[in-house]
Every structure is written in C-alpha cells, then in structure tokens.
Enzyme design. Structure first.
Site, PDB file in Angstrom:
ATOM      1  N   CYS A 400      61.446  53.911  49.033  1.00 38.91           N
ATOM      2  CA  CYS A 400      61.361  52.519  49.499  1.00 38.91           C
ATOM      3  C   CYS A 400      61.521  51.609  48.290  1.00 38.91           C
ATOM      4  O   CYS A 400      61.083  51.943  47.202  1.00 38.91           O
ATOM      5  CB  CYS A 400      60.008  52.234  50.148  1.00 38.91           C
ATOM      6  SG  CYS A 400      59.783  52.998  51.751  1.00 38.91           S
ATOM      7  N   GLU A 434      67.324  56.655  49.332  1.00 39.88           N
ATOM      8  CA  GLU A 434      67.138  57.341  50.607  1.00 39.88           C
ATOM      9  C   GLU A 434      67.761  56.539  51.730  1.00 39.88           C
ATOM     10  O   GLU A 434      67.698  55.314  51.755  1.00 39.88           O
ATOM     11  CB  GLU A 434      65.639  57.547  50.852  1.00 39.88           C
ATOM     12  CG  GLU A 434      65.332  58.425  52.039  1.00 39.88           C
ATOM     13  CD  GLU A 434      63.846  58.715  52.154  1.00 39.88           C
ATOM     14  OE1 GLU A 434      63.243  58.300  53.146  1.00 39.88           O
ATOM     15  OE2 GLU A 434      63.307  59.352  51.236  1.00 39.88           O
TER      16      GLU A 434
END
Length: 544
Positions: A400, A434
C-alpha cells in the site's frame, strides 16, 4: 425537486444535482444507498454512477430530480449458494463473470483472460493512493502487454468496454533472443495468431537500445535489438497480475455498510481530513462530528479533551522504529509490523479512509511500514507511507502507498515511490507495486517510470562514434524497475516503432521538452548517500 408524495427508497436511481470541477451545475445519475431522518428532515446517501466512490455524499431532497426516478427492479427469488439454506446468496454479476471466464477458457486452453473491474470516474484531482493496477495495454506494437485495467484516467467519463480474453490481444513478452543465423530479432508469443497474418518475429527483455541523433539535435532514436535469454517464467509469458495480493480486498464481500463513508472528519495535528472511503473504526466513534488522532502514535480519541489529556502522557514525537533516512526536513522511519503492532494497526485504519481497494489486516506481522515525515520544532509530522511484505514471492516492493491529502500535489508521492526503489536497489532486486493500482496511484507510477527511463535514455553517450546502446535488462538493473513495467512504459509513451527490420525507440522533440519541463518541477529527490539501510533476510527468521 423531490416530491414528498413519492417514497424514495434504497436502490432507487435518479439524477442528483452536484457541482463539477468547473463549479457548474450537473445532474449525473446516482443510486440511493441509504436514507436517514434527522429532526423530521430526510437525507439521502448517494453514489454517483461511473464516478469514484470518494465523491459519495449525503444530499438533501431539493437536490433530487424526482421526475426521472428509477425504482429498483424486483428480482426473482435469489438462488442460494450451493442450494444450501443459510448460505450467502450468489451474486448474479459474479455468476456472469464466472460463466464468461469458463467460456474464455474453453475457447482456448492457453487463454488467461480476466474479467475487468468496473471503471470509475475521477472527478477531483485529490490523492496519490496506491492500491495498485496493471498498466494499460498500448496498441502501438503488433502485440501489446495484456494486463487487467483496474483503474481509469482522471478525465475518463461514461466509459464502456467489453470483457476480452487474451486471444484478442497478442501479449508482448520477453524481448530477448537470437535467431539461429546469428541475426537479432524481437519475438512475440502469439495466442494464437490470426490465420493468414504474417508477423515479423520480435523479442525479449534484453533488447539492445541504440541511439543516434536525427537532423534535429533534440530528437533521437533508440534501436531495440535482442540480447540474452530472459529469466522469466518457463513458458516465457509473464503471468497476469495477481488480483488477490496480500492487501487487495475481495470486493465480493462488499455490503451497504462498507460502501458508505462512516467517518465525517478526522483531526490529525494541524490538519482536518475529510475521509473518502469506509474505515472500520469502532462503531461508537462513527457518530462523532470529528474523530481526533494523535499525530505521533495515531491513537484515535473521541474528543478534544481526551486528545489533550493523551498528549500529556504520549512521549512520542516521531513514528516508532528506526530512522533510516534524513535529508533536510524529510525523514523516513522503518516500522516492523510485529514489533509496533498498535501503531501499525492505527496507521492501517487511517490509510483505509483514503484507500478503496485494499482490505485491512489486523495481522500486521508480515509487513514493514516506511513512514515519511516532515520535521519542525514540534516533532516529526506524518506526510505519507508505504508498506511492503517482508517476504514477497512476486517481487512486490510496495503493498500500500499513500500520501495524505494535505500533502498531495507537492511531489511527496513520487518521493515515496523513488524511496521504495532505492530500497530495492540496496536489496539487489527489481520490484513492482502490488496490483491493482488506484487511478491516482497508476498516474503517479506511470509518471515516475516515464521520467526515470527517459532520464537514462537521454544520458546515453556514444562510444567510438557508434550509437549508444543499452538493453531492457540493463535499464531494469539500473532503476530496479521490473522489466514488464519498463516495457509497458515504453509502449505507454508510444516510443516504439518498426524501422528497417527492427524495433526502435524514437524520442521526439516534444517528448524531450516535456521531460525537461517535468524534471525542472521535480525538486524533491532521494539522496542515496543519506540512506542508512541494511536489508534483512526474513526467510531465515521463523516468526520474523
């Protein structure tokens, strides 16, 4: 414009008045998610169709166009999952997606097509929040990197698209290999080629990049020639981005509660933040007009008095953990999710207010958190952060990433991205964020990749009068940017052309000038000399 004689219920759709970016009135279609009554006056929580969820809001009846009201369609008896009573009803939307996936797989055994998430519109330029998506395929080459598009450009509106399998896109894979006669070529993997079409062979991730000057001194061309074999997967085809990463939320469990913002306002130090999305703070705090956070330990409190009392006891003036970088007023702290669990969980709760596609894990043990701060006489104030897995099997260097809204559009997002790649350089690895990325995260990463790669290409110098050359692998090793991201960025910039039997990169004068203008604005950079970081081998630690 609401007619009180007509009952507006949850699920209804109708136009709702709002102001656009030019501060003009518009009436986009919206869905009613919730209705509440305050002192006899009704309020409606609306989600604007095809707009990002961060624009959802409570509206008064006078903003509703009741003349175009659409009532929710009555559904037949919802089939139960597996036909068992008590099981969660299956979603018609997911059933359609499953049937499409099955159809795609039966049509071609090699197909790896994925259903695409719903496109959302970004109507405000507000944050770098990376939840993370794959790069958009570019059709400038005969084949293009096929990747799921999980977010949308800011200006995109009323978009429509169809679900396609990989059969409809011929993915560009490793750009390296040599032909049997010793000449260079670039190869594509076809899945499968259309009958009657002939293609030049094209190659992989090590292509040589040769540059020479055209008539214009500011315009150069880069030749792509293959080098060694790629070290990718056994079949040479990069696997599709994983949509169920460590922090990617499973949207199948969305319900009416998590679709609605539950916090009105957060006070963090000298800033007041208006959350964009749902975050699972304790239920008793969601009814407060303001939620107070200690800006150093991120503990949440219900009142200003509680915060003042807490500050007399809180000794922290910086995030817990080790300070691994400091230059000027900018510092980075490395925080172990196992050793500083309370802080890590509080950071996740705050970040979830501005990240939509990530789920929140209370088990923060497998993660490291890198918090960027600005220093003044009162302490180290949080600006943003990124997290990463201690052990990533898919070379993810970011899980994140978030720049808090008060610090957005000031270059801090790109600084966070640059720092994540500096850590990868020290670790001797290439990394990638990601998947999927948010709309704003995708824009920030694309901008960073473009500037970084162009910086290298423009600094190449010729040797012995020959054109300078470099391979894709060398670009990847210099920058620690994964090869697939290098290729997709070159395609996104539309630099790749076919010329005299080989693929070349053409750097036009506009590209060069645009890059120079962007670099002049980019004042914040990471200085590797100020980084004091020793990577750990987490695979040798039983419980981290």
């Amino acid at each position: 414009m609401a007619d009180q004689s007509v009952e507006i219920t949850e699920g209804c759709r109708l136009p709702v008045l709002r102001k656009n970016q030019e501060n003009e009135d518009e009436w986009p279609l919206a869905e009613i998610l919730s209705v509440k009554d305050i002192s006899g006056k009704k309020l409606y929580y609306v989600h604007y169709i095809d707009f990002n969820k961060r624009l959802d809001e409570w509206v008064t009846p006078d903003r509703l166009d009741i003349k175009k009201l659409q009532f929710p369609k009555k559904e037949a008896k919802t089939p139960m999952k597996n036909g068992l009573p008590g099981s969660r009803p299956s979603s018609p939307e997911r059933d359609v997606k499953k049937s499409l996936d099955l159809h795609v797989q039966s049509a071609s055994a090699t197909s790896r097509g994925k259903t695409l998430p719903t496109l959302k519109r970004k109507a405000e330029s507000v944050s770098l929040a990376t939840q993370v998506t794959a790069a958009t395929p570019v059709s400038s080459l005969p084949g293009s990197v096929d990747a799921s598009q999980a977010s949308v450009y800011p200006a995109m509106r009323d978009s429509s698209f169809s679900i396609k399998s990989r059969d409809e896109h011929e993915p560009l894979t490793s750009l390296t290999s040599l032909t049997t006669n010793g000449t260079s070529s670039i190869q594509h993997h076809h899945i499968p080629p259309q009958p009657g079409r002939k293609r030049k062979s094209c190659g992989g991730t090590h292509e040589m990049v040769k540059m020479f000057q055209n008539n214009s001194p500011r315009c150069s061309t880069v030749f792509l020639l293959p080098g060694e074999d790629s070290q990718d997967s056994s079949d040479g085809i990069p696997s599709a981005p994983r949509m169920t990463g460590s922090l990617v939320s499973d949207r199948s469990h969305d319900d009416i509660v998590t679709r609605m913002k539950n916090i009105d306002c957060i006070e963090l130090g000298r800033h007041r933040l208006k959350p964009w999305y749902f975050s699972p703070y304790p239920q008793e705090l969601t009814s407060l007009p303001i939620l107070y956070l200690c800006e150093f330990c991120l503990k949440y409190l219900k009142s200003l008095k509680c915060l003042q009392r807490h500050l007399t006891k809180c000794n922290l003036r910086h995030p817990p953990g080790n300070e691994i970088y400091r230059k000027g007023t900018i510092s980075f702290f490395e925080i172990d999710g196992r050793k500083n669990k309370a802080y890590s969980q509080n950071l996740c709760l705050l970040a979830k207010c501005f990240l939509d596609h990530k789920t929140l894990y209370y088990d923060t043990d497998p993660f490291l958190f890198y918090v960027m701060t600005e220093y003044d006489s009162k302490g180290f104030h949080i600006v943003g952060y990124f997290s990463k897995e201690k052990e990533s099997t898919e070379d993810y260097n970011v899980a994140c990433i978030l720049t808090l809204p008060p610090y957005q559009r000031r270059g801090y997002g790109k600084l966070l991205i640059e720092f994540s790649y500096e850590l990868s350089k020290v670790e001797g690895k290439t990394g990638t964020p990601e998947k999927p990325l948010s709309d704003l995260g995708l824009l920030s990463y694309r901008s960073y990749w473009s500037q970084t790669i162009l910086e290298i290409l423009m600094d190449l110098k010729s040797e012995n009068g020959e054109r300078p050359q470099i391979t894709i692998n060398e670009i990847s090793e210099i920058t620690s940017v994964k090869k697939e991201d290098v290729i997709s960025t070159l395609q996104y910039l539309n630099l790749i052309n076919y010329y005299k039997g080989q693929y070349i990169l053409t750097l036009s004068e506009d590209i060069v000038e645009g890059h120079e203008r962007a670099m002049q604005k980019r004042h914040l950079r990471i200085d590797p000399k100020c980084l004091h970081f020793t990577p750990k081998d987490w695979s040798k630690r039983g419980k981290w």
